[in-house]
Design an enzyme around this catalytic site. Structure first.
Site, PDB file in Angstrom:
ATOM      1  N   ARG A   1       0.821  -1.203   0.000  1.00 43.71           N
ATOM      2  CA  ARG A   1       0.000   0.000   0.000  1.00 43.71           C
ATOM      3  C   ARG A   1       0.859   1.259   0.000  1.00 43.71           C
ATOM      4  O   ARG A   1       2.039   1.246   0.371  1.00 43.71           O
ATOM      5  CB  ARG A   1      -0.947   0.015   1.196  1.00 43.71           C
ATOM      6  CG  ARG A   1      -0.247   0.161   2.557  1.00 43.71           C
ATOM      7  CD  ARG A   1      -0.249   1.536   3.110  1.00 43.71           C
ATOM      8  NE  ARG A   1       0.534   1.628   4.337  1.00 43.71           N
ATOM      9  CZ  ARG A   1       1.799   1.968   4.365  1.00 43.71           C
ATOM     10  NH1 ARG A   1       2.460   2.209   3.249  1.00 43.71           N
ATOM     11  NH2 ARG A   1       2.446   2.071   5.517  1.00 43.71           N
TER      12      ARG A   1
ATOM     13  N   GLU B   1      -0.889  11.050   7.537  1.00 40.95           N
ATOM     14  CA  GLU B   1       0.279  10.352   8.097  1.00 40.95           C
ATOM     15  C   GLU B   1       0.361  10.517   9.617  1.00 40.95           C
ATOM     16  O   GLU B   1       0.201  11.619  10.146  1.00 40.95           O
ATOM     17  CB  GLU B   1       1.541  10.925   7.441  1.00 40.95           C
ATOM     18  CG  GLU B   1       2.525   9.881   7.027  1.00 40.95           C
ATOM     19  CD  GLU B   1       1.959   8.872   6.038  1.00 40.95           C
ATOM     20  OE1 GLU B   1       1.499   7.810   6.494  1.00 40.95           O
ATOM     21  OE2 GLU B   1       1.981   9.133   4.836  1.00 40.95           O
ATOM     22  N   HIS B   2       0.605   9.415  10.283  1.00 48.38           N
ATOM     23  CA  HIS B   2       0.749   9.388  11.745  1.00 48.38           C
ATOM     24  C   HIS B   2      -0.480   9.918  12.471  1.00 48.38           C
ATOM     25  O   HIS B   2      -0.367  10.613  13.467  1.00 48.38           O
ATOM     26  CB  HIS B   2       2.007  10.158  12.181  1.00 48.38           C
ATOM     27  CG  HIS B   2       3.260   9.426  11.797  1.00 48.38           C
ATOM     28  ND1 HIS B   2       3.664   8.277  12.441  1.00 48.38           N
ATOM     29  CD2 HIS B   2       4.149   9.648  10.822  1.00 48.38           C
ATOM     30  CE1 HIS B   2       4.766   7.836  11.866  1.00 48.38           C
ATOM     31  NE2 HIS B   2       5.082   8.641  10.879  1.00 48.38           N
TER      32      HIS B   2
ATOM     33  N   ASP C   1       6.386   3.581  18.075  1.00 44.26           N
ATOM     34  CA  ASP C   1       6.011   3.517  19.481  1.00 44.26           C
ATOM     35  C   ASP C   1       6.281   4.847  20.164  1.00 44.26           C
ATOM     36  O   ASP C   1       5.466   5.351  20.937  1.00 44.26           O
ATOM     37  CB  ASP C   1       6.849   2.416  20.148  1.00 44.26           C
ATOM     38  CG  ASP C   1       6.157   1.885  21.374  1.00 44.26           C
ATOM     39  OD1 ASP C   1       4.973   2.183  21.551  1.00 44.26           O
ATOM     40  OD2 ASP C   1       6.827   1.184  22.148  1.00 44.26           O
TER      41      ASP C   1
HETATM   42  C1  GLA Z   1       3.294   2.942   9.617  1.00 43.39           C
HETATM   43  C2  GLA Z   1       2.148   2.272  10.385  1.00 43.39           C
HETATM   44  C3  GLA Z   1       0.798   2.865   9.956  1.00 43.39           C
HETATM   45  C4  GLA Z   1       0.809   4.391  10.049  1.00 43.39           C
HETATM   46  C5  GLA Z   1       2.028   4.947   9.317  1.00 43.39           C
HETATM   47  C6  GLA Z   1       2.179   6.433   9.484  1.00 43.39           C
HETATM   48  O1  GLA Z   1       3.256   2.597   8.278  1.00 43.39           O
HETATM   49  O2  GLA Z   1       2.152   0.896  10.140  1.00 43.39           O
HETATM   50  O3  GLA Z   1      -0.212   2.325  10.767  1.00 43.39           O
HETATM   51  O4  GLA Z   1       0.782   4.800  11.394  1.00 43.39           O
HETATM   52  O5  GLA Z   1       3.227   4.356   9.766  1.00 43.39           O
HETATM   53  O6  GLA Z   1       1.091   7.106   8.949  1.00 43.39           O
END
Ligand code: GLA
Length: 407
Positions: free
Chosen positions: A43, A49-50, A190
């Site tokens: 994906r 994001e985050h 984390d």
């Molecule tokens: C990683 C995590 C996702 C998401 C992204 C940041 O890929 O697996 O769940 O938190 O970081 O958007």
């Protein structure tokens, strides 16, 4: 082709040359034919994001690159795993004794996460053994979630091999949890979670909410019943841009350092001494608002939709870089190059601190865009040149996980 039932995993007939080729390799490896095939895609996150773990919606898209596994359930209670890429070594284990080595994240451990997740969900006492041959086309360690795709694919393989069914949502939930067997929570993610949890602590306390029960930023917004824009004003009023020390956080919350460590900080942020609460909260609320705006534009499709979406992607990237600080010089350089050569929007995608970028490029400019980015980013650096072949690609929204069976 079998008709799809909404919410369930679609089953299709084997027809692609790639499946036929995998079948031949399977027969020469295991001496018998696979009974079914499962694919799960990688994906790319378009925007958001985050913020998923803060309770907000995000807009990921499945790509065409995937993990494909040919499977034959067997009578012995052994799982034998092989990979078409000889860099990934064969592995076998008893299905009754799944050990996942967190210290060595080898490819088979991600398979075992999915396997274990399904076994535990159904309490399978007598799980079936399997021969599996895997073929992956998602570039590894590129931020395109090859590991999650492998966990999901293994979960679906185990489900089908054991004659069980689940909805897509249930499967996704189980695979999300089971990926934690490999210890992915122990990384930078984390840290971010605990940074954000603290902001929710502080914001809710200052607004008279029960902060111990309102740690996620989304929960603060829900309890206050205000819009994302109003949350951004609250962040300006309540938090200051200078980093918070642990002493200041303890004072604001009226707790001891011990309580901060045991109730709020995660294992690997125990020794962090300053927290940029203002910046992180600003990123989360503004990014969540951008996701909603992105969706609105897609639904309403105004004449300048593409420009507006590109602008949101660019704003998202700036916020990730400045407020969340999850970019790095290589990502910054790549985004600059992509914008320079015709991307309407470009941003880092996934966790950040490395990984990859996603750009929105008009179809008629695609070929020159790919050529120019290749020259400007990859061909100027020998290490990158080695990656270039499968690291730079155009993709359209791909479809989700599938099972393939013989006619
Ligand atoms: C990683 C995590 C996702 C998401 C992204 C940041 O890929 O697996 O769940 O938190 O970081 O958007």
């Amino acid at each position: 082709m079998a008709a799809d039932v909404p919410g369930t995993i679609p089953v299709q007939l084997v027809e692609q040359p790639r499946l036929q080729k995998l079948k031949e390799m399977f027969i020469s490896k295991f001496g018998s034919a696979p009974k079914f095939y499962v694919r799960a895609p990688g994906r790319v996150n378009l925007i958001g994001e985050h913020i998923d773990y803060c309770g907000y919606a995000v807009l990921p898209m499945a790509i065409e690159q995937d993990i494909l596994i040919a499977v034959e359930p067997v009578k012995t209670q052994v799982v034998q795993l092989a990979n078409t890429n000889s860099l990934y070594l064969d592995f076998s284990t008893s299905v009754n004794n799944i050990q996942i080595n967190k210290t060595k994240p080898q490819w088979h451990n991600y398979f075992l996460c999915g396997l274990k997740g399904i076994q535990e969900h159904f309490g399978l006492n007598n799980p079936t053994g399997m021969n599996c041959l895997l073929d992956g086309t998602i570039p590894p360690s590129s931020g395109l979630s090859s590991s999650s795709a492998l966990v999901c694919c293994a979960g679906l393989v185990t489900l089908r091999a054991n004659g069980k069914t689940l909805s897509k949502v249930e499967l996704a939930e189980i695979c999300t949890k089971s990926e934690r067997y490999i210890g992915t929570e122990g990384g930078g993610m984390d840290q971010s979670i605990s940074f954000l949890a603290e902001e929710g602590a502080l914001l809710s306390k200052s607004k008279g909410l029960d902060w111990e029960k309102t740690l996620r930023l989304h929960d603060v917004q829900t309890k206050l019943g205000v819009s994302l824009e109003e949350m951004l004003t609250i962040v300006e009023e309540v938090l200051h841009p200078e980093p918070y020390s642990t002493e200041e956080i303890c004072k604001c919350l009226g707790i001891s350092l011990e309580e901060l460590r045991s109730q709020i900080l995660s294992q690997n942020t125990q020794d962090v001494s300053t927290f940029k609460l203002y910046q992180r909260a600003k990123h989360v609320y503004s990014e969540a608002a951008r996701v909603l705006e992105f969706k609105k534009i897609c639904n309403e499709a105004p004449a300048n939709a593409i420009q507006l979406l590109g602008e949101l992607m660019n704003q998202s990237y700036i916020s990730c870089r400045e407020m969340y600080e999850c970019s790095c010089p290589e990502l910054d350089r790549l985004v600059d190059i992509c914008l320079q050569f015709g991307a309407i929007g470009s941003r880092l995608t996934g966790a950040g601190w490395g990984g990859c970028t996603v750009s929105m490029v008009p179809t008629d400019k695609l070929n020159t865009f790919l050529k120019n980015v290749k020259e400007a980013y990859y061909q100027t650096n020998i290490q990158r040149l080695a990656l270039e072949n499968n690291s730079l690609f155009a993709t359209k929204p791909g479809r989700g996980a599938l099972v393939f069976v013989e006619a």
